[in-house]
Design an enzyme around this catalytic site. Structure first.
Site, PDB file in Angstrom:
ATOM      1  N   HIS A 478      -8.405   0.883  -1.296  1.00 43.39           N
ATOM      2  CA  HIS A 478      -7.169   0.780  -0.523  1.00 43.39           C
ATOM      3  C   HIS A 478      -5.958   0.465  -1.406  1.00 43.39           C
ATOM      4  O   HIS A 478      -5.185  -0.436  -1.077  1.00 43.39           O
ATOM      5  CB  HIS A 478      -7.297  -0.316   0.536  1.00 43.39           C
ATOM      6  CG  HIS A 478      -8.344  -0.071   1.567  1.00 43.39           C
ATOM      7  ND1 HIS A 478      -8.836  -1.082   2.384  1.00 43.39           N
ATOM      8  CD2 HIS A 478      -8.994   1.056   1.935  1.00 43.39           C
ATOM      9  CE1 HIS A 478      -9.748  -0.577   3.201  1.00 43.39           C
ATOM     10  NE2 HIS A 478      -9.864   0.719   2.942  1.00 43.39           N
ATOM     11  N   PRO A 479      -5.730   1.175  -2.512  1.00 46.26           N
ATOM     12  CA  PRO A 479      -4.563   0.839  -3.329  1.00 46.26           C
ATOM     13  C   PRO A 479      -3.256   1.195  -2.623  1.00 46.26           C
ATOM     14  O   PRO A 479      -3.125   2.259  -2.023  1.00 46.26           O
ATOM     15  CB  PRO A 479      -4.757   1.697  -4.586  1.00 46.26           C
ATOM     16  CG  PRO A 479      -5.567   2.865  -4.125  1.00 46.26           C
ATOM     17  CD  PRO A 479      -6.488   2.310  -3.070  1.00 46.26           C
TER      18      PRO A 479
END
Length: 542
Positions: A478-479
């Site tokens: 989930h960057p």
């Protein structure tokens, strides 16, 4: 011959050029090309999504790390993870990460978006973005104030049942965690099964939802296997892109604007390759600085998951169901006949949003509970029944960066997430391991004799648990935040998603998040695409 030493072939002029056919890019292509007078070009570096592991849900196990579907990035060694480097999957395929992700539909919490608004980003509060979530959603339930049923993105219940997960859900309620009726109405605290982006047991990615309906519009050009090398600048205006197709070099011009939707790793890298970013980074990779912008590539935030594993007795998991050739054949037959069962599994089925301790006024950790266990993605399942009970810190305070490591557009960027670099995150990590142990020690689960395998018994003090977290922690993919929205000196885009100081350029992907959302990121990426399309359409009418 380097790109700068040869003249590109003119590919033509468009009103809007979109870079990246991921979650947001596919939405943008659909919405912007709905007006037949607007010429739109969508450029994707990856190939078509016509690969079986994209469409069979359990294929995520084999898509991650597959060079046909995944860029195969790795992080730099992370001090907080005891010097380990992690695989950092990013979709290298039409549909982007929506083609290899966990298919979980999760918006986050209303306070996440209200926090963006209150930090100086008008139009981004929960009440502002909720209509955009509803617009794209084809929800399994009836339309109401929280959900839409006329959109393109399928949101369905999972098509499988694991009795042991029902038991874990009861154990969570035994701890005082309420049953969640709806994770996506603004407050996701509770326990329940994740809704998924599937259509009758088949992955429903952004390409199917948004690009397929628009594919034959004569004003929409879609290019795959084309790598954008840099943006074209005329002074302080972006006028187009330079890209390669095989060995050929092309230039496409944009009358109105270029929109980067290449993701939290790809978008800052492309900015830097174009001479836009931190001067010291540009100097390090030998790219002339054309527009200094200190925030490019900074503010990287991600959810670190702590994958605790417990063996069990007296219940089935995928480990034992798939342990024999006959078991695997039965699973395959079930999916072939009904598109249900283990092959229809999202990576995580049961979700729990709760608080790691009394200091938190809303859910700050998320569980992904899986009826399986393995050492790492791509490795064999363990042979005896076990559960993976992953916990992630929803709002980490650790911040990293992602920067181009070379002037070569095909070189992997340098990614440093800086997980567990703050005392606050170490405390949440320690409390999360304790919380998972308490969950599995609930009286309701005693009949299954849960035994901790990973991280395993050991000291229970904060420092020891933080070290264990460093051993078992891994990304949950989930960057966000590397081109953050705002008006401060570290911001890259304004609330209209326009890059500060440049005309003709917007960014529309998860890189614009000022702070990470309290949940999975695909649904917010789709929402960002919807909002960016609205803004571009409005700008074109001026």
């Amino acid at each position: 011959m380097p790109d700068t030493a040869r003249a590109p072939t003119d590919f033509g002029t468009f009103d809007v050029i979109i870079v990246g056919a991921g979650s947001a890019g596919c939405v943008l292509a659909n919405r912007l090309s709905a007006d037949p007078s607007r010429r739109v070009l969508l450029i994707e570096a990856g190939k078509s999504d016509n690969h079986p592991w994209v469409h069979i849900p359990v294929g995520y196990l084999f898509a991650i790390g597959n060079p046909r579907l995944d860029w195969g990035f790795r992080t730099a060694p992370v001090p907080g993870l005891n010097g380990r480097s992690l695989l950092y999957p990013r979709g290298k395929v039409v549909g982007g990460c929506s083609s290899i992700n966990g298919m979980i539909y999760m918006r986050g919490q209303a306070q996440d978006y209200d926090g963006w608004r209150d930090a100086g980003n008008p139009g981004w509060g929960w009440d502002d973005v909720l209509p955009l979530f509803r617009r794209s959603e084809h929800h399994f339930g009836a339309a109401d104030a929280a959900h839409g049923t006329e959109g393109e993105l399928r949101v369905e219940r999972q098509r499988l049942n694991w009795p042991i997960l029902d038991e874990v859900a009861k154990a969570a309620q035994e701890m005082g965690i309420p049953l969640a009726e709806d994770f996506n109405a603004g407050d996701n605290e509770g326990v329940g099964y994740f809704p998924v982006n599937q259509k009758r047991g088949i992955r429903w990615n952004a390409r199917k939802a948004f690009l397929y309906p628009a594919r034959r519009r004569p004003n929409l050009a879609i290019l795959t296997e084309c790598h954008v090398r840099r943006l074209r600048l005329d002074g302080k205006r972006v006028t187009g892109v330079v890209f390669t197709r095989g060995d050929a070099l092309f230039e496409a011009k944009a009358n109105q604007e270029v929109v980067l939707a290449a993701g939290s790793i790809g978008s800052p890298q492309l900015l830097e390759l174009s001479g836009i970013g931190r001067p010291e980074v540009l100097a390090r990779i030998g790219v002339p600085a054309l527009h200094a912008l200190a925030g490019v590539g900074e503010n990287l935030q991600d959810h670190l998951q702590l994958r605790t594993i417990f063996s069990i007795r007296g219940a089935h998991t995928l480990n034992d169901r798939a342990a024999t050739p006959w078991g695997k054949a039965g699973i395959a037959l079930q999916y072939a006949m009904t598109q249900s069962g283990p092959m229809a599994m999202a990576p995580s089925q049961l979700g729990i949003f709760t608080r790691s301790g009394p200091a938190h006024n809303r859910a700050n950790i998320e569980y992904h509970v899986q009826p399986l266990s393995l050492d790492a993605f791509g490795q064999p399942l363990h042979r005896t029944p076990a559960l993976t009970v992953s916990v992630c810190n929803l709002r980490p305070t650790s911040v990293g960066a992602s920067h181009a490591a070379s002037a070569d557009p095909l070189a992997s960027p340098e990614i440093q997430p800086n997980y567990l670099s703050t005392d606050a995150d170490k405390q949440v990590a320690a409390d999360s391991i304790r919380h998972a142990r308490r969950l599995m020690a609930q009286p309701h689960l005693a009949r299954y004799a849960p035994t901790e395998i990973k991280p395993g018994p050991g000291p229970d003090d904060d420092a020891a648990l933080a070290r264990l977290a460093g051993e078992i922690g891994t990304t949950i993919f989930h960057p966000v935040g590397t081109a953050k929205m705002g008006t401060d000196e570290a911001a890259v885009v304004d609330p209209q998603l326009r890059v500060h100081g440049l005309a003709g350029l917007r960014i529309a992907d998860c890189s614009i998040m000022p702070t990470i959302v309290s949940g999975n990121t695909h649904a917010p990426a789709v929402m960002i695409g919807e909002k960016a399309a609205e803004m571009i359409i409005a700008a074109g009418k001026v």
